[in-house]
Enzyme design. Structure first.
Site, PDB file in Angstrom:
ATOM      1  CE1 TYR A 153      -4.011  -2.206   5.293  1.00 20.49           C
ATOM      2  CE2 TYR A 153      -2.983  -0.140   4.643  1.00 20.49           C
ATOM      3  CZ  TYR A 153      -3.688  -1.284   4.311  1.00 20.49           C
ATOM      4  OH  TYR A 153      -4.057  -1.513   3.007  1.00 20.49           O
ATOM      5  CB  SER A 190      -0.875   0.012   1.250  1.00 16.47           C
ATOM      6  OG  SER A 190      -1.575   1.238   1.352  1.00 16.47           O
TER       7      SER A 190
HETATM    8  N1  LIG Z   1      -8.833  -0.623  -1.386  1.00 12.85           N
HETATM    9  C1  LIG Z   1      -7.845   0.172  -1.080  1.00 12.85           C
HETATM   10  O1  LIG Z   1      -8.010   1.412  -1.006  1.00 12.85           O
HETATM   11  C2  LIG Z   1      -6.469  -0.396  -0.828  1.00 12.85           C
HETATM   12  C3  LIG Z   1      -5.369   0.473  -0.849  1.00 12.85           C
HETATM   13  C4  LIG Z   1      -4.102  -0.042  -0.630  1.00 12.85           C
HETATM   14  C5  LIG Z   1      -3.916  -1.385  -0.423  1.00 12.85           C
HETATM   15  N2  LIG Z   1      -4.994  -2.221  -0.411  1.00 12.85           N
HETATM   16  C6  LIG Z   1      -4.735  -3.646  -0.160  1.00 12.85           C
HETATM   17  O2  LIG Z   1      -5.308  -4.407  -1.212  1.00 12.85           O
HETATM   18  C7  LIG Z   1      -5.582  -5.731  -0.754  1.00 12.85           C
HETATM   19  C8  LIG Z   1      -6.971  -6.139  -1.202  1.00 12.85           C
HETATM   20  O3  LIG Z   1      -7.929  -5.320  -0.581  1.00 12.85           O
HETATM   21  P1  LIG Z   1      -9.240  -4.816  -1.339  1.00 12.85           P
HETATM   22  O4  LIG Z   1      -9.156  -3.349  -1.414  1.00 12.85           O
HETATM   23  O5  LIG Z   1      -9.469  -5.585  -2.578  1.00 12.85           O
HETATM   24  O6  LIG Z   1     -10.330  -5.168  -0.215  1.00 12.85           O
HETATM   25  P2  LIG Z   1     -11.643  -6.094  -0.253  1.00 12.85           P
HETATM   26  O7  LIG Z   1     -12.470  -5.767  -1.441  1.00 12.85           O
HETATM   27  O8  LIG Z   1     -12.247  -5.957   1.101  1.00 12.85           O
HETATM   28  O9  LIG Z   1     -11.047  -7.566  -0.441  1.00 12.85           O
HETATM   29  C9  LIG Z   1     -10.270  -8.177   0.589  1.00 12.85           C
HETATM   30  C10 LIG Z   1     -10.051  -9.646   0.290  1.00 12.85           C
HETATM   31  O10 LIG Z   1      -9.262 -10.210   1.348  1.00 12.85           O
HETATM   32  C11 LIG Z   1      -9.883 -11.404   1.798  1.00 12.85           C
HETATM   33  N3  LIG Z   1      -9.625 -11.665   3.208  1.00 12.85           N
HETATM   34  C12 LIG Z   1      -9.830 -10.820   4.272  1.00 12.85           C
HETATM   35  N4  LIG Z   1      -9.566 -11.458   5.427  1.00 12.85           N
HETATM   36  C13 LIG Z   1      -9.213 -12.728   5.100  1.00 12.85           C
HETATM   37  C14 LIG Z   1      -8.853 -13.887   5.860  1.00 12.85           C
HETATM   38  N5  LIG Z   1      -8.838 -13.870   7.203  1.00 12.85           N
HETATM   39  N6  LIG Z   1      -8.550 -15.027   5.203  1.00 12.85           N
HETATM   40  C15 LIG Z   1      -8.582 -15.072   3.849  1.00 12.85           C
HETATM   41  N7  LIG Z   1      -8.925 -14.020   3.069  1.00 12.85           N
HETATM   42  C16 LIG Z   1      -9.244 -12.868   3.691  1.00 12.85           C
HETATM   43  C17 LIG Z   1     -11.395 -11.162   1.557  1.00 12.85           C
HETATM   44  O11 LIG Z   1     -12.059 -12.417   1.389  1.00 12.85           O
HETATM   45  P3  LIG Z   1     -13.081 -13.085   2.448  1.00 12.85           P
HETATM   46  O12 LIG Z   1     -13.746 -11.990   3.223  1.00 12.85           O
HETATM   47  O13 LIG Z   1     -14.004 -13.861   1.554  1.00 12.85           O
HETATM   48  O14 LIG Z   1     -12.208 -13.979   3.275  1.00 12.85           O
HETATM   49  C18 LIG Z   1     -11.347 -10.421   0.219  1.00 12.85           C
HETATM   50  O15 LIG Z   1     -11.291 -11.345  -0.848  1.00 12.85           O
HETATM   51  C19 LIG Z   1      -5.387  -5.696   0.777  1.00 12.85           C
HETATM   52  O16 LIG Z   1      -4.145  -6.296   1.106  1.00 12.85           O
HETATM   53  C20 LIG Z   1      -5.373  -4.204   1.104  1.00 12.85           C
HETATM   54  O17 LIG Z   1      -4.611  -3.937   2.259  1.00 12.85           O
HETATM   55  C21 LIG Z   1      -6.258  -1.758  -0.603  1.00 12.85           C
END
Ligand SMILES: NC(=O)c1ccc[n+]([C@@H]2O[C@H](COP(=O)([O-])OP(=O)(O)OC[C@H]3O[C@@H](n4cnc5c(N)ncnc54)[C@H](OP(=O)(O)O)[C@@H]3O)[C@@H](O)[C@H]2O)c1
Length: 268
Positions: A154, A140
């Protein structure tokens, strides 16, 4: 020719589901994991119908310390060789470091740091033996600065993933694994379920729209960077500018900004 196979964690939503779509469009078979098996099954059916690729679903909770080993054993049990690994599963913990339970912080570390490192450690030897590997760690922009209250761990975890990716890329090159690459993808605000899960949707909706990116260009930047052997990539012009500012602004300014952000929580 045998199709390559990519394991994507957190593939049931957001950035992970987009990684699955883009790798399928490139003709790769997939192994998808997350907790919500129904979502993974639906995505698997969509990708097989659209691209004719094989998709295997492994429902796992990565907060369970035995999950990465179980996942790799299940892949081996099906005779699946992993050429690409996208360590994407993640979330933000609501509340401050003071107000959260240790169990929740420990699970956070397990999902966002230990599981990616363990999966990399377990899958790298096979990649080395076959002479090809692509590893993308979804870090991130937050990893470029200290975390304000509510994002306390984080920033540390994402910063650790950036350093880990740079180190793996360097180690592979030093050991002569010239076609194994590891990249930290550092998105800024990206449309997904992330801000619903951590309860900040109302606040983040008030932020300027130019700060936000769709998942598709974020993922494209990650795939392009790992193919070029780039250890870190920040997608989007606004995010690139912010990453540069964190490097050139005097450190005390950055700390003052983090303190100002944290003061919103001082009554907790
Ligand atoms: N969105 C942003 O603004 C942003 C910015 C920077 C970085 N990121 C990073 O991008 C990555 C993806 O996030 P996203 O934005 O796509 O969020 P998201 O739409 O909430 O997706 C998160 C994913 O992680 C999985 N997950 C969460 N807890 C888990 C667990 N205990 N075991 C297995 N899987 C788990 C969820 O699946 P289940 O709930 O089905 O388990 C879901 O598929 C993360 O690492 C986040 O830190 C996001």
């Amino acid at each position: 020719m045998k199709r390559r196979l990519c394991l994507v964690t957190g593939a049931s939503a957001g950035i992970g589901a987009e990684f699955a779509r883009q790798y399928a469009a490139l003709g790769w078979n997939l192994s998808l994991t997350a907790r919500r098996a129904d979502r993974l099954d639906a995505l698997a059916a969509e990708l097989t119908a659209a691209y004719g690729v094989e998709v295997h679903v492994f429902a796992e909770d990565l907060a369970d310390p035995s999950a990465p080993a179980r996942l790799v054993a299940a892949l081996e049990g099906k005779g699946l060789e992993v050429d690409g690994l996208v360590n994407n599963a993640g979330y933000g913990l609501p509340g401050t470091f003071f107000s959260t339970r240790w169990e929740d912080q420990a699970a956070f570390l397990q999902v966002l740091y230990t599981a990616p490192v363990e999966l990399t450690h377990r899958l790298l030897p096979g990649m080395a033996a076959r002479g090809f590997g692509r590893i993308i760690n979804v870090a991130s922009l937050a990893g470029y600065a200290a975390g304000s209250a509510g994002h306390t761990l984080y920033a540390s975890v994402k910063s650790g993933l950036i350093k880990f990716s740079e180190s793996i890329e360097a180690e592979c090159a030093a050991l002569g694994h010239t076609d194994i690459h590891c990249t930290a993808l550092c998105p800024g605000f990206t449309w997904s379920e992330f801000h619903d899960v951590n309860g900040t949707r109302e606040t983040t909706n008030k932020m300027p729209k130019w700060l936000w990116m769709e998942a598709a260009p974020v993922v494209r930047a990650g795939i392009e960077a790992v193919n070029r052997g780039k250890p870190v990539v920040v997608p989007g012009a606004a995010n690139k500018l912010m990453a540069t500012l964190t490097r050139i602004l005097p450190e005390p300014w950055g700390r003052a900004m983090v303190r100002a952000q944290s003061s919103r929580y001082r009554k907790l």
